[in-house]
Scaffold this active site. Sequence first.
Site, PDB file in Angstrom:
ATOM      1  N   HIS A  10      42.799  34.490  37.279  1.00  0.00           N
ATOM      2  CA  HIS A  10      41.804  33.560  38.603  1.00  0.00           C
ATOM      3  C   HIS A  10      41.290  32.434  37.908  1.00  0.00           C
ATOM      4  O   HIS A  10      40.379  32.762  36.336  1.00  0.00           O
ATOM      5  CB  HIS A  10      40.648  34.618  38.398  1.00  0.00           C
ATOM      6  CG  HIS A  10      39.522  34.089  38.991  1.00  0.00           C
ATOM      7  ND1 HIS A  10      38.292  34.648  38.704  1.00  0.00           N
ATOM      8  CD2 HIS A  10      39.317  33.748  40.624  1.00  0.00           C
ATOM      9  CE1 HIS A  10      37.376  34.354  39.582  1.00  0.00           C
ATOM     10  NE2 HIS A  10      38.442  33.999  40.640  1.00  0.00           N
ATOM     11  N   HIS A  18      41.104  40.782  47.939  1.00  0.00           N
ATOM     12  CA  HIS A  18      40.491  39.058  47.785  1.00  0.00           C
ATOM     13  C   HIS A  18      40.725  39.024  46.433  1.00  0.00           C
ATOM     14  O   HIS A  18      40.311  40.444  45.272  1.00  0.00           O
ATOM     15  CB  HIS A  18      39.402  38.732  47.830  1.00  0.00           C
ATOM     16  CG  HIS A  18      38.918  37.644  46.853  1.00  0.00           C
ATOM     17  ND1 HIS A  18      37.712  37.991  45.915  1.00  0.00           N
ATOM     18  CD2 HIS A  18      38.670  37.051  47.880  1.00  0.00           C
ATOM     19  CE1 HIS A  18      37.557  36.466  45.691  1.00  0.00           C
ATOM     20  NE2 HIS A  18      38.111  35.830  46.244  1.00  0.00           N
TER      21      HIS A  18
END
Length: 481
Positions: free
Chosen positions: A60, A14
């Site tokens: 991100h 992830h």
Amino acid sequence: MNAPLSHYFIYTGHNSYLTGNQLSSDCSDAPIIKALQIGVRVIELDMWPNSSKDDIDILHGRTLTAPVSLMKCLTSIKEYAFVASPYPVIITLEDHLTSDLQAKVAKMVLEVFGDILYYPESKHLQEFPSPEALKGRVLLSTKPPKEYLEAKGGTMIDRGTETKFSKGENEESAWGIEVPDIQDELQDANKDDLLYREGDVDEDDEQKARKNAPLEYKHLITIKAGKPKGSLVDALKSDPEKVRRLSLSEQELAKVAARHGLNIVSFTQRNLLRVYPKGTRFNSSNYNPFLGWVHGAQMVAFNMQGYGRALWLMNGFYKANGGCGYVKKPDFLMQTCPDGKVFDPTADLPVKTTLKVKIYMGDGWQQDFKQTHFDSYSPPDFYAKVGIAGVPSDSVMKKTRVVEDNWVPVWEEQFSFHLTVPEIALLRVEVHEYDVNEDDFGGQTVLPVSELRPGIRTVALFDHQGLKFRSVKLLMSFEFV
């Protein structure tokens, strides 16, 4: 390795590009390389336009962290994809790009991967290929761009509290304070409602979201993803004409599993289910993977850049099947009875086997640690914890007595574990040095029960970060009755 991909648990990362926490850590290809080197088979990349809007960065969200270029990540993936395993690498793309940049992604992907990139000629797959058929290949998977979903109002309303963690750690706790017990998760989730706003995304919306996407970009996406319109239960309905990937947060999984677990098992027999950490795990911690595994979820996605008991479980699970990153799901998760019923993870199951574990002694700490590491003025006081991680009825942790003042502790203690689902159970072993204030860590290992060899065995131990000690080992025996 000749069954469809949906028949396997797949070692999944992830936010694979983050070097640390989810808020302020830099992005890099280094954690991607590290993940591939330990056998991770699913790498996640978040694609955003760079500051000048003419190239693609991996980062991100809209954070202030340093990005890394898509090209660098793709190049590193190609270089390290098959160093630990010959079986396929899946790149899951979080797409936040304009159509012109999507075209650039397609060009980059083809330039980097060339003939090893797999994409079918047909628009939709009716069944996923097998790991064997995809040996040495790279696949792409993505869902509609996030901006489009947000414009449609497809956000979750969670009426309830955060998932609660098990209370404290003692000799009977199965998991430790970092990892929630899945029975607690299901009970808490059953109290809450999970609703969706009107206008959630359906497959028509997915097509609209991609209507401006260049043909070459769409053509390269092998594993298509996205949530159909309606509730989570509706999202778990299978289409006999095609297969797809569905992504759920750990909280969404717990909520739907509490009431509709059989739907999940049925869905994962043909389709792929990806589970990812909840957004509040800012420190890149992880969750209990067994809630996903026991329901057949193939892609239980973990933050690989940290360490802790949850990650120990994940890494131990994928020691199975030669460490190739693909573990065949048990037959019971793939079977449908004549009456249409599938495996019920919440049912009371009979004991299939009893594992007897005897821990004789340990050695090697004196070679790997300074003489004053555990106690300044005396040899250490070691004890061992031995237990099972698995379904709730199988999960337990026990411990030996403390052997005082000895670098080579001899315990000679045996424990019995009655297992209802040994196929996915893990044997956990930890060694600690007893201290009045806080016990010191002396090593750990996690081993798949399904691959334990009966007899007396030497068992290597690992440090907090999962690195094997040079000398520390235990002498143990295993017996199935």
